[in-house]
Enzyme design. Structure first.
Site, mmCIF file in Angstrom:
data_model
loop_
_atom_site.group_PDB
_atom_site.id
_atom_site.type_symbol
_atom_site.label_atom_id
_atom_site.label_comp_id
_atom_site.label_asym_id
_atom_site.label_seq_id
_atom_site.Cartn_x
_atom_site.Cartn_y
_atom_site.Cartn_z
ATOM 1 N N ASP A 69 0.870 -1.172 0.000
ATOM 2 C CA ASP A 69 0.000 0.000 0.000
ATOM 3 C C ASP A 69 0.907 1.220 0.000
ATOM 4 O OD1 ASP A 69 -2.656 0.890 -0.178
ATOM 5 O OD2 ASP A 69 -2.648 1.484 1.924
ATOM 6 N N PHE A 149 2.402 7.466 -13.517
ATOM 7 C CA PHE A 149 0.976 7.559 -13.210
ATOM 8 C C PHE A 149 0.799 8.371 -11.927
ATOM 9 C CE2 PHE A 149 0.495 4.708 -9.527
ATOM 10 C CZ PHE A 149 1.741 4.122 -9.523
ATOM 11 N N ASP A 152 2.897 11.404 -10.179
ATOM 12 C CA ASP A 152 4.231 11.499 -10.782
ATOM 13 C C ASP A 152 4.536 12.856 -11.442
ATOM 14 O OD1 ASP A 152 5.109 9.058 -9.939
ATOM 15 O OD2 ASP A 152 4.817 8.031 -11.847
ATOM 16 N N HIS A 177 9.934 4.884 -3.812
ATOM 17 C CA HIS A 177 9.351 4.232 -2.636
ATOM 18 C C HIS A 177 9.105 2.739 -2.893
ATOM 19 C CE1 HIS A 177 6.718 6.031 -5.513
ATOM 20 N NE2 HIS A 177 5.675 5.335 -5.134
#
Ligand code: IMP
Length: 192
Positions: A69, A149, A152, A177
Site C-alpha cells: 500500500d 501515473f 508522478d 518508494h
C-alpha cells in the site's frame, strides 16, 4: 522456484516487482488463485491496509503472499493525502482530479516537501513481516512530464530536477518508494 502470491492484478506492478525478485520466485495474482472479488482495504494506515490485504489472501488460499500500500504524504497538509491518495479528490482513481486538488490545497504554500511511502506486508507460513520504502522530495506548482501515473507529474525526488513523470521507468524504480520497499523484501527473501 518458489511461488509467491502478490495482491495485485495490475500487470505493470507485477512485472516491476517480478524483475526485482528475480527468477528464483514465480509471482501469482489473486485471479490466478481464484480470488476474483475486490480485496478489502479499509484500514486507516498504509501498514493496516497492507496487512489486511495480505491476511485476506492468506486466509483464502493458504499460500505465502504479500501486499503493498502506498501513499503520498505532504508536510504542509499534515501528511495528507496519505492513505487516501487514490481517492483524494473523488471516489474513483481519478489521477487528474487528484493532482488538481493537491495543487489547489498547496496554492501559495512555501513548504512543498512531500514523500511517497510504500509498506509491504509479507505472510510466510502464517507469519507477518513488514517492509517500508520512502522517497523524499517536493511538489511542483504545475505538472511536468507524461510518464508514470498518479502524482508522478508533480513530484520531484530529492537530488533531481525532474519529476517522476519525466524519468524512465528504470530511473524512477532506482529511487522510488516502491522500488526501495521491494528491494528490501527481495533482500530478506534472498538472505534466508
Ligand atoms: P497503491 O497503494 O499502489 O494503489 O497506491 C495508492 C495511490 O497512491 C495511487 O492510486 C496513486 O494515486 C498514488 N501512487 C502510488 N504509487 C505512486 C507512484 O509511484 N507515483 C505516483 N502516484 C503513486
Amino acid at each position: 522456484m518458489k511461488k509467491l502470491l502478490f495482491a495485485t492484478n495490475n500487470a505493470h506492478k507485477l512485472a516491476e516487482v517480478g524483475a526485482v525478485l528475480g527468477p528464483a520466485y514465480t509471482l501469482a495474482t489473486p485471479r490466478d488463485c481464484g480470488v476474483t472479488e475486490e480485496i478489502p482495504e479499509t484500514q486507516p494506515t498504509l501498514e493496516g491496509n497492507a496487512r489486511q490485504k495480505a491476511r485476506y489472501l492468506y486466509e483464502r488460499t493458504g499460500l505465502d503472499c504479500f501486499a503493498d500500500d502506498t501513499g503520498l504524504e505532504v508536510a504542509a497538509l499534515g501528511g495528507a493525502p496519505g492513505v487516501h491518495s487514490a481517492r483524494y479528490a473523488t471516489d474513483g482513481h481519478d489521477f487528474a482530479a487528484n493532482n488538481r486538488l493537491l495543487l489547489e490545497n498547496l496554492r501559495g504554500a512555501a513548504d512543498r516537501r512531500a514523500r511517497f511511502r510504500t509498506v509491504i506486508c509479507l505472510i510466510e507460513g502464517g507469519e507477518e513481516r513488514l517492509f517500508e520504502g520512502i522517497v523524499e522530495g517536493r511538489i511542483l506548482d504545475r505538472e511536468a512530464g507524461c510518464e508514470g501515473f498518479g502524482y508522478d507529474p508533480l513530484f520531484v525526488p530529492d537530488g533531481f530536477d525532474r519529476t517522476f513523470a519525466e524519468m524512465t521507468a528504470e530511473e524512477k524504480n532506482a529511487v522510488s518508494h516502491r522500488g526501495r520497499a521491494v528491494r528490501r523484501l527481495a533482500g530478506y527473501l534472498h538472505g534466508k
